[in-house]
Scaffold this motif. Structure first.
Motif, mmCIF file in Angstrom:
data_model
loop_
_atom_site.group_PDB
_atom_site.id
_atom_site.type_symbol
_atom_site.label_atom_id
_atom_site.label_comp_id
_atom_site.label_asym_id
_atom_site.label_seq_id
_atom_site.Cartn_x
_atom_site.Cartn_y
_atom_site.Cartn_z
ATOM 1 N N SER A 1 0.618 -1.271 0.104
ATOM 2 C CA SER A 1 -0.074 0.043 0.087
ATOM 3 C C SER A 1 0.997 1.181 -0.016
ATOM 4 C CB SER A 1 -0.978 -0.033 1.302
ATOM 5 O OG SER A 1 -0.226 0.500 2.403
ATOM 6 N N GLY A 2 0.241 2.316 -0.204
ATOM 7 C CA GLY A 2 0.981 3.546 -0.252
ATOM 8 C C GLY A 2 1.096 4.314 0.969
ATOM 9 N N VAL A 3 0.606 3.632 2.218
ATOM 10 C CA VAL A 3 0.791 4.250 3.465
ATOM 11 C C VAL A 3 1.497 3.333 4.402
ATOM 12 C CG1 VAL A 3 -1.489 5.547 3.053
ATOM 13 C CG2 VAL A 3 -1.523 3.312 4.058
ATOM 14 N N THR A 4 2.175 4.089 5.536
ATOM 15 C CA THR A 4 2.596 3.562 6.306
ATOM 16 C C THR A 4 1.488 2.511 7.315
ATOM 17 O OG1 THR A 4 4.309 5.086 6.931
ATOM 18 C CG2 THR A 4 4.019 3.574 8.619
ATOM 19 N N ILE A 5 1.983 1.533 7.666
ATOM 20 C CA ILE A 5 1.043 0.622 8.567
ATOM 21 C C ILE A 5 1.722 0.239 9.954
ATOM 22 C CG2 ILE A 5 0.143 -1.791 8.920
ATOM 23 C CD1 ILE A 5 -0.153 -1.989 5.829
ATOM 24 N N ALA A 6 1.018 1.088 10.974
ATOM 25 C CA ALA A 6 1.804 0.843 12.151
ATOM 26 C C ALA A 6 1.303 -0.090 13.097
ATOM 27 C CB ALA A 6 1.513 2.413 12.844
ATOM 28 N N GLN A 7 2.275 -0.951 13.687
ATOM 29 C CA GLN A 7 2.095 -1.894 14.562
ATOM 30 C C GLN A 7 0.909 -3.026 14.225
ATOM 31 O OE1 GLN A 7 3.328 -1.822 17.963
ATOM 32 N NE2 GLN A 7 4.892 -0.917 16.557
ATOM 33 N N LEU A 8 1.354 -3.411 13.050
ATOM 34 C CA LEU A 8 0.605 -4.672 12.252
ATOM 35 C C LEU A 8 0.719 -5.671 13.248
ATOM 36 C CD1 LEU A 8 -0.977 -5.787 9.919
ATOM 37 C CD2 LEU A 8 1.202 -6.235 9.055
ATOM 38 N N ALA A 9 -0.224 -6.346 13.538
ATOM 39 C CA ALA A 9 -0.554 -7.669 14.411
ATOM 40 C C ALA A 9 0.181 -8.871 13.358
ATOM 41 C CB ALA A 9 -1.424 -7.987 15.170
ATOM 42 N N LEU A 10 1.225 -9.325 13.558
ATOM 43 C CA LEU A 10 1.723 -10.473 12.583
ATOM 44 C C LEU A 10 2.175 -11.622 13.537
ATOM 45 C CD1 LEU A 10 2.385 -11.048 9.707
ATOM 46 C CD2 LEU A 10 4.783 -10.278 10.157
ATOM 47 N N ASP A 11 1.582 -12.900 13.156
ATOM 48 C CA ASP A 11 2.049 -14.040 13.749
ATOM 49 C C ASP A 11 3.443 -14.686 13.160
ATOM 50 O OD1 ASP A 11 -0.139 -13.848 15.595
ATOM 51 O OD2 ASP A 11 -1.206 -15.064 14.255
ATOM 52 N N LEU A 12 4.457 -14.684 13.916
ATOM 53 C CA LEU A 12 5.959 -15.027 13.259
ATOM 54 C C LEU A 12 6.085 -16.548 13.723
ATOM 55 C CD1 LEU A 12 8.051 -12.069 14.230
ATOM 56 C CD2 LEU A 12 6.892 -12.529 11.894
ATOM 57 N N PRO A 13 6.983 -17.216 13.002
ATOM 58 C CA PRO A 13 7.335 -18.713 13.426
ATOM 59 C C PRO A 13 7.630 -18.905 14.752
ATOM 60 C CG PRO A 13 8.062 -18.081 11.259
ATOM 61 C CD PRO A 13 7.732 -16.803 11.858
ATOM 62 N N HIS A 14 8.387 -18.047 15.314
ATOM 63 C CA HIS A 14 8.762 -18.193 16.811
ATOM 64 C C HIS A 14 8.632 -17.047 17.588
ATOM 65 C CE1 HIS A 14 10.938 -21.614 14.823
ATOM 66 N NE2 HIS A 14 11.243 -20.807 13.908
ATOM 67 N N GLY A 15 8.627 -17.338 18.798
ATOM 68 C CA GLY A 15 8.833 -16.211 19.790
ATOM 69 C C GLY A 15 10.016 -15.841 19.912
ATOM 70 N N GLY A 16 10.399 -14.583 20.503
ATOM 71 C CA GLY A 16 11.669 -14.029 20.473
ATOM 72 C C GLY A 16 12.220 -12.933 19.837
ATOM 73 N N ALA A 17 13.379 -12.885 19.478
ATOM 74 C CA ALA A 17 13.727 -11.475 18.889
ATOM 75 C C ALA A 17 13.881 -11.907 17.190
ATOM 76 C CB ALA A 17 15.188 -11.003 19.296
ATOM 77 N N THR B 1 5.915 -2.406 12.341
ATOM 78 C CA THR B 1 5.494 -1.278 11.517
ATOM 79 C C THR B 1 6.194 -1.404 10.264
ATOM 80 O OG1 THR B 1 5.437 0.157 13.476
ATOM 81 C CG2 THR B 1 6.057 1.366 11.261
ATOM 82 N N LEU B 2 5.243 -1.200 9.164
ATOM 83 C CA LEU B 2 5.823 -1.518 7.750
ATOM 84 C C LEU B 2 5.880 0.076 6.964
ATOM 85 C CD1 LEU B 2 3.765 -4.800 6.997
ATOM 86 C CD2 LEU B 2 5.960 -4.297 7.990
ATOM 87 N N PRO B 3 6.917 0.376 6.417
ATOM 88 C CA PRO B 3 6.735 1.480 5.587
ATOM 89 C C PRO B 3 6.108 1.456 4.317
ATOM 90 C CG PRO B 3 8.797 0.252 5.219
ATOM 91 C CD PRO B 3 8.082 -0.709 6.459
ATOM 92 N N PRO B 4 5.684 2.404 3.889
ATOM 93 C CA PRO B 4 4.614 2.319 2.630
ATOM 94 C C PRO B 4 5.562 2.037 1.226
ATOM 95 C CG PRO B 4 5.154 4.861 3.042
ATOM 96 C CD PRO B 4 5.719 3.783 4.148
#
Length: 712
Positions: free
Chosen positions: A644-660, A694-697
């Motif tokens: 998209s052409g706009v910043t998406i802030a704090q998108l909830a995303l389920d990653l494969p593992h917990g941690g960094a 947070t994802l940049p546009p």
């Protein structure tokens, strides 16, 4: 034919067996020399001890005389208008090609065809010269013509070597640099001048003669070649820089190209270069895809050894070399392969199978053993003689289907009533199986645009046996998607995700090739909507998504710095753009993209393994976001793209593992010309893998799993 007619044919250079008349013969116990010297005032044989034997005119320009017993070697002394010259007699020499070679040629199994057909500097009967051999099975007569005989072949008629269809003649005193053609008489009696199909060099177009060449090149790439033989390309990083030599930087030769191309490609981090076709071709506007000399590197940029030097230098710099190869069709130019001996020979005789309507070219007769052998040997020639690491096979779809670009009634079904070209399929299987058997570690790559099954499946399982296939579906879908205004891309989400449904069905290469930056399509950058800054951001985000997508990568020259004008073979790419900081930064991004890609084996080690890939989602899906994980035992990398052409802030995303999860690439980084929108280098996921990103546009992030969650 009676004796008088045979002598007349010999005198006119149109007899298929001139050696039976000319040269040294034993007439009973008396040795006789016969020589063809039309219009000579006198002819004599000069023996090795200096003795001379005058010959008398016999018939039709043929002179003869008795020579001493034991004579083997001699010269012919000819006098014309008071001028006398000496030359060795071509017709005293035995054939320079053996019976086993002829048998293998007839069977289509001679895997080193270039070593026996064509023109070769050699030694025969105590003298140096050039042996000429050519396959022309339906010719009535064949002559060698060139600068050495003022393009009059009557004195250099070749002999037919029987049912093999091969003609042969050794001509003393010729050497490297000799220009020549074959003058071929058809069954109708007309003569045609033809370039040598097996010539290993040719004149610079528009001249069309073949050129005698030899090689003394000493290779220095043994480390590369030894390592290549131990590698499996599908399990290696492969980022390919495709280029057209003539328009990359016009005016460069193969040798000077090495000095400029190698540091440039190295700075960009590409693993391979892919040259658009370098086999000789008459028309530059064909980009090399209409080949007239399959065994001759184009002389536009130097000699065959100059090309060897370029490839050698690339290997020494740890850069692989792929070359476009065009076995699907060839042009109708009168001097080349078409109707070579007066009839359809290399091409299929039925125009429904032998002519390509769209391109105005001939199609090879893949069912003919000798033609199949010509092409298989040609693939091996480039791999063996020039050390290329792979061949990208052009227009495979046009070879596979009998109805390709044809209307009803314009094609003939195969023996089973289907549309598949069974002979072409057999040829492709043979060339791939042979190339991989003889040269492990190479890559045979199909440009194939249909859903034909098993393109990269082994031939032992009925597949075509290629190592890779261009993913044309992904290319078309993704370019259509990025051409849509970001405001509306959410309605076209499937264009970017459909490829995941079949990404593991073949070993794919993702191509943004020359075909995508011509004919009104614009360039990769100009396909992107919006302002110039948005186009640059969209290009970076798209390429980062592409590099993370399963499959190897290919990018055409100029796109690495944001070329804005369509490519033309007639001029250089727009190097001046690199004077602009924004375009410099895009090139810098490509360098970092490639280096990071090569460091992260999750992005290339298991490209064709569906278990190493996982689409990622969240409780609230965003259709402008595509996230997926690439997984190996050495670590996991996640790619997250915001189209998209706009910043998406704090998108909830389920990653494969917990941690960094650490940002190892951000296409919006300020160093690349972006705004620096991101996650301060890392995001943390809870024990269930939930993270807020947070994802940049128009940007793409790569996140690498780091284990322990960072402290707050």
């Amino acid at each position: 034919m009676n004796e008088s007619e045979i002598l007349q044919a010999v005198g006119e250079g149109r007899w298929h067996a001139p050696h039976e008349v000319l040269g040294l013969h034993t007439n009973g116990s008396t040795p006789v020399v016969r020589a063809l010297r039309p219009l000579a005032d006198a002819v004599a044989v000069v023996l090795n001890d200096g003795a001379r034997v005058a010959l008398s005119h016999w018939s039709d320009g043929i002179w003869h005389g008795v020579v001493p017993a034991g004579t083997t070697a001699y010269q012919l002394e000819s006098t014309y208008a008071g001028h006398t010259s000496r030359a060795d007699d071509p017709y005293r020499h035995a054939p320079t090609i053996g019976e086993l070679d002829l048998h293998l040629i007839g069977e289509g199994r001679h895997e080193e065809l270039w070593r026996v057909l064509g023109a070769h500097v050699t030694h025969s009967g105590g003298v140096d010269g050039v042996s000429f051999t050519v396959w022309a099975p339906r010719a009535r007569a064949v002559r060698v013509v060139g600068s050495f005989n003022h393009w009059d072949g009557r004195l250099h008629a070749m002999r037919s070597l029987g049912s093999s269809g091969v003609w042969e003649l050794f001509i003393p005193a010729l050497g490297v640099g000799t220009t020549y053609k074959f003058e071929i008489q058809s069954q109708r009696g007309d003569w045609a001048l033809k370039a040598d199909p097996m010539a290993r060099a040719a004149e610079v177009p528009p001249s069309t003669a073949s050129v005698v060449t030899d090689t003394a090149y000493a290779w220095h790439d043994s480390d590369w070649m030894n390592a290549r033989a131990r590698r499996e390309p599908s399990q290696q990083p492969m980022a390919i820089y495709e280029l057209h030599v003539g328009s990359w930087r016009p005016g460069l030769t193969y040798r000077t190209l090495a000095d400029e191309l190698i540091p440039y490609v190295t700075s960009l981090g590409f693993t391979h270069v892919e040259f658009m076709p370098l086999a000789e071709h008459p028309f530059g506007g064909s980009w090399g895809y209409q080949v007239s000399g399959y065994y001759a590197p184009t002389s536009r940029f130097g000699s065959p050894d100059d090309l060897r030097y370029l490839i050698d230098r690339l290997h020494q710099a740890d850069i692989g070399v792929i070359m476009d190869w065009v076995p699907g069709h060839f042009p109708k130019d009168a001097f080349a392969l078409g109707r070579f001996d007066g009839e359809a020979l290399y091409e299929h005789p039925d125009p429904r199978r032998g002519e390509h309507k769209d391109w105005g070219t001939y199609i090879f007769d893949y069912g003919r053993r000798e033609v199949r052998g010509f092409l298989v040997a040609n693939a091996l020639y480039w791999i063996e003689e020039f050390h290329v690491d792979g061949l990208r096979v052009d227009a495979v779809a046009s070879m596979l289907y009998l109805d390709y670009s044809r209307e009803d009634g314009e094609w003939e079904p195969n023996v089973h009533g289907g549309r598949e070209n069974l002979e072409a399929i057999q040829f492709l299987q043979e060339v791939n199986a042979t190339a991989y058997k003889k040269h492990p570690g190479i890559a045979m790559i199909a440009e194939e645009s249909t859903s034909f099954p098993g393109v990269t499946a082994p031939t032992s399982r009925g597949g075509l046996g290629f190592g890779f296939k261009w993913n044309m579906g992904w290319m078309n879908d993704s370019l259509r998607y990025v051409g849509v205004d970001p405001m509306y891309r959410s309605h076209h989400h499937s264009d970017m995700t459909f490829s995941f449904a079949y990404a593991f069905s073949e070993n794919f290469v993702l191509p943004i090739s020359h075909d995508e930056v011509v004919h009104g399509k614009g360039t990769l950058l100009t396909r992107m909507p919006g302002s110039h800054e948005q186009q640059l951001a969209g290009t970076r985000g798209y390429l980062a998504y592409m590099w993370a997508h399963p499959g190897k990568q290919l990018l055409f020259m100029g796109q690495e710095f944001g070329q804005m004008s369509e490519w033309s073979e007639a001029r250089a790419i727009d190097w001046y753009l690199l004077e602009q900081p924004a375009h410099q930064k895009l090139a810098g991004f490509i360098g970092d993209l490639n280096r990071t890609y090569r460091e992260l084996d999750a992005l290339w080690l298991r490209d064709s393994d569906a278990t190493a890939f996982r689409l990622l989602g969240a409780p609230s899906e965003n259709p402008d976001v595509i996230a997926f994980a690439r997984i190996t035992t050495h670590g996991t990398v996640v790619s997250v793209s915001n189209f998209s052409g706009v910043t998406i802030a704090q998108l909830a995303l389920d990653l494969p593992h917990g941690g960094a999860w650490y940002e190892v690439l951000n296409s919006d980084a300020t160093t690349y010309g972006g705004d620096g929108i991101g996650n301060f280098g890392a995001v943390g996921a809870d024990e269930n893998g939930r993270a807020y990103v947070t994802l940049p546009p128009l940007g793409t992030l790569w996140l690498r799993y780091g284990g322990k969650r960072p402290e707050k």
